[in-house]
Write a protein that holds these residues in place. Structure first.
Motif, short mmCIF file in Angstrom:
data_model
loop_
_atom_site.label_atom_id
_atom_site.label_comp_id
_atom_site.label_asym_id
_atom_site.label_seq_id
_atom_site.Cartn_x
_atom_site.Cartn_y
_atom_site.Cartn_z
N MET A 175 0.84 -1.19 0.00
CA MET A 175 0.00 0.00 0.00
C MET A 175 0.88 1.24 0.00
SD MET A 175 -3.14 -0.88 2.62
CE MET A 175 -4.10 0.54 2.18
N SER A 176 0.37 2.29 -0.59
CA SER A 176 1.09 3.55 -0.63
C SER A 176 0.65 4.44 0.54
CB SER A 176 0.81 4.27 -1.95
OG SER A 176 -0.55 4.71 -1.98
N LEU A 177 1.40 5.49 0.73
CA LEU A 177 1.04 6.46 1.77
C LEU A 177 -0.35 7.02 1.49
CD1 LEU A 177 2.35 7.60 4.29
CD2 LEU A 177 3.35 9.41 2.89
N ARG A 178 -0.63 7.29 0.22
CA ARG A 178 -1.96 7.78 -0.18
C ARG A 178 -3.05 6.77 0.19
NH1 ARG A 178 -0.95 9.28 -5.22
NH2 ARG A 178 -0.86 11.47 -4.65
N ASP A 179 -2.77 5.49 -0.06
CA ASP A 179 -3.73 4.44 0.27
C ASP A 179 -4.02 4.42 1.77
OD1 ASP A 179 -3.87 3.59 -2.40
OD2 ASP A 179 -2.28 2.10 -2.11
N PHE A 180 -2.96 4.52 2.58
CA PHE A 180 -3.16 4.54 4.04
C PHE A 180 -4.00 5.74 4.46
CE2 PHE A 180 1.06 2.15 4.36
CZ PHE A 180 0.45 0.93 4.63
N ARG A 181 -3.73 6.91 3.85
CA ARG A 181 -4.49 8.12 4.19
C ARG A 181 -5.96 7.96 3.82
NH1 ARG A 181 -6.15 11.88 0.96
NH2 ARG A 181 -4.58 11.57 -0.68
N LYS A 182 -6.19 7.46 2.61
CA LYS A 182 -7.58 7.29 2.16
C LYS A 182 -8.31 6.24 3.01
CE LYS A 182 -7.17 8.98 -2.51
NZ LYS A 182 -7.41 8.71 -3.93
N LYS A 183 -7.61 5.18 3.36
CA LYS A 183 -8.22 4.15 4.22
C LYS A 183 -8.62 4.74 5.57
CE LYS A 183 -7.49 -0.47 6.02
NZ LYS A 183 -6.56 -1.59 6.20
N ALA A 184 -7.83 5.72 6.03
CA ALA A 184 -8.15 6.40 7.30
C ALA A 184 -9.24 7.44 7.12
CB ALA A 184 -6.88 7.05 7.87
N GLY A 185 -9.68 7.66 5.88
CA GLY A 185 -10.77 8.59 5.61
C GLY A 185 -10.38 10.06 5.73
N MET A 186 -9.13 10.36 5.42
CA MET A 186 -8.64 11.74 5.55
C MET A 186 -8.25 12.33 4.21
SD MET A 186 -6.10 11.83 8.78
CE MET A 186 -6.07 10.32 9.70
N SER A 187 -8.44 13.63 4.10
CA SER A 187 -7.91 14.37 2.95
C SER A 187 -6.45 14.70 3.26
CB SER A 187 -8.70 15.66 2.74
OG SER A 187 -8.48 16.55 3.82
N GLN A 188 -5.74 15.17 2.24
CA GLN A 188 -4.37 15.60 2.48
C GLN A 188 -4.33 16.74 3.49
OE1 GLN A 188 -2.80 16.55 -1.44
NE2 GLN A 188 -1.80 14.56 -1.56
N MET A 189 -5.30 17.64 3.40
CA MET A 189 -5.35 18.78 4.33
C MET A 189 -5.59 18.31 5.76
SD MET A 189 -5.04 21.96 4.92
CE MET A 189 -5.15 22.87 3.41
N GLU A 190 -6.49 17.36 5.95
CA GLU A 190 -6.76 16.85 7.29
C GLU A 190 -5.51 16.18 7.87
OE1 GLU A 190 -11.38 15.52 7.43
OE2 GLU A 190 -10.14 14.57 5.89
N LEU A 191 -4.82 15.40 7.05
CA LEU A 191 -3.61 14.73 7.52
C LEU A 191 -2.55 15.77 7.87
CD1 LEU A 191 -2.01 12.19 8.14
CD2 LEU A 191 -1.38 12.07 5.71
N ALA A 192 -2.39 16.78 7.04
CA ALA A 192 -1.41 17.83 7.32
C ALA A 192 -1.71 18.52 8.65
CB ALA A 192 -1.40 18.85 6.18
N LYS A 193 -2.97 18.80 8.90
CA LYS A 193 -3.35 19.43 10.17
C LYS A 193 -3.04 18.52 11.36
CE LYS A 193 -6.90 22.54 8.44
NZ LYS A 193 -8.32 22.88 8.44
N ARG A 194 -3.35 17.24 11.21
CA ARG A 194 -3.09 16.30 12.31
C ARG A 194 -1.60 16.15 12.59
NH1 ARG A 194 -6.93 11.91 12.94
NH2 ARG A 194 -5.56 11.32 14.67
N LEU A 195 -0.78 16.29 11.53
CA LEU A 195 0.66 16.15 11.69
C LEU A 195 1.35 17.47 12.00
CD1 LEU A 195 1.40 13.84 8.62
CD2 LEU A 195 1.28 13.16 11.02
N ASP A 196 0.60 18.57 11.91
CA ASP A 196 1.16 19.91 12.09
C ASP A 196 2.27 20.17 11.07
OD1 ASP A 196 1.28 22.44 13.23
OD2 ASP A 196 2.80 21.85 14.68
N CYS A 197 1.93 19.93 9.79
CA CYS A 197 2.86 20.20 8.70
C CYS A 197 2.07 20.83 7.55
CB CYS A 197 3.58 18.93 8.25
SG CYS A 197 2.55 17.73 7.41
N SER A 198 2.73 21.15 6.47
CA SER A 198 2.05 21.79 5.35
C SER A 198 1.39 20.77 4.44
CB SER A 198 3.05 22.63 4.54
OG SER A 198 3.93 21.79 3.83
N LEU A 199 0.38 21.24 3.73
CA LEU A 199 -0.29 20.42 2.73
C LEU A 199 0.71 20.00 1.66
CD1 LEU A 199 -2.79 19.26 1.29
CD2 LEU A 199 -3.18 21.54 0.34
#
Length: 69
Positions: free
Chosen positions: A1-25
């Motif tokens: 699986m790719s990083l994108r696959d893991f993110r999508k499986k978690a039901g998050m957008s790139q923006m949501e993941l960036a906010k959770r990680l405290d990093c940029s989109l």
């Protein structure tokens, strides 16, 4: 699986993941596209936020590197 696959499986957008990680989109997009790699702190954070192991994150990142060559 790719990083994108893991993110999508978690039901998050790139923006949501960036906010959770405290990093940029842009950082998340670059990681997913293989243009850059997260440092050790972000690999650990990614594993916690996406609920996967650090080994799975490393494998996803290394697979992306091979695919983009």
């Amino acid at each position: 699986m790719s990083l994108r696959d893991f993110r999508k499986k978690a039901g998050m957008s790139q923006m949501e993941l960036a906010k959770r990680l405290d990093c940029s989109l842009g950082s998340v997009a670059n990681w997913e596209n293989g243009k850059s790699r997260p440092n050790a702190d972000y690999i650990w954070k990614l594993s916690k936020v996406l609920e996967v192991t650090t080994d799975q994150i490393f494998l996803a990142l290394n697979t992306m590197k091979i695919v983009n060559k």
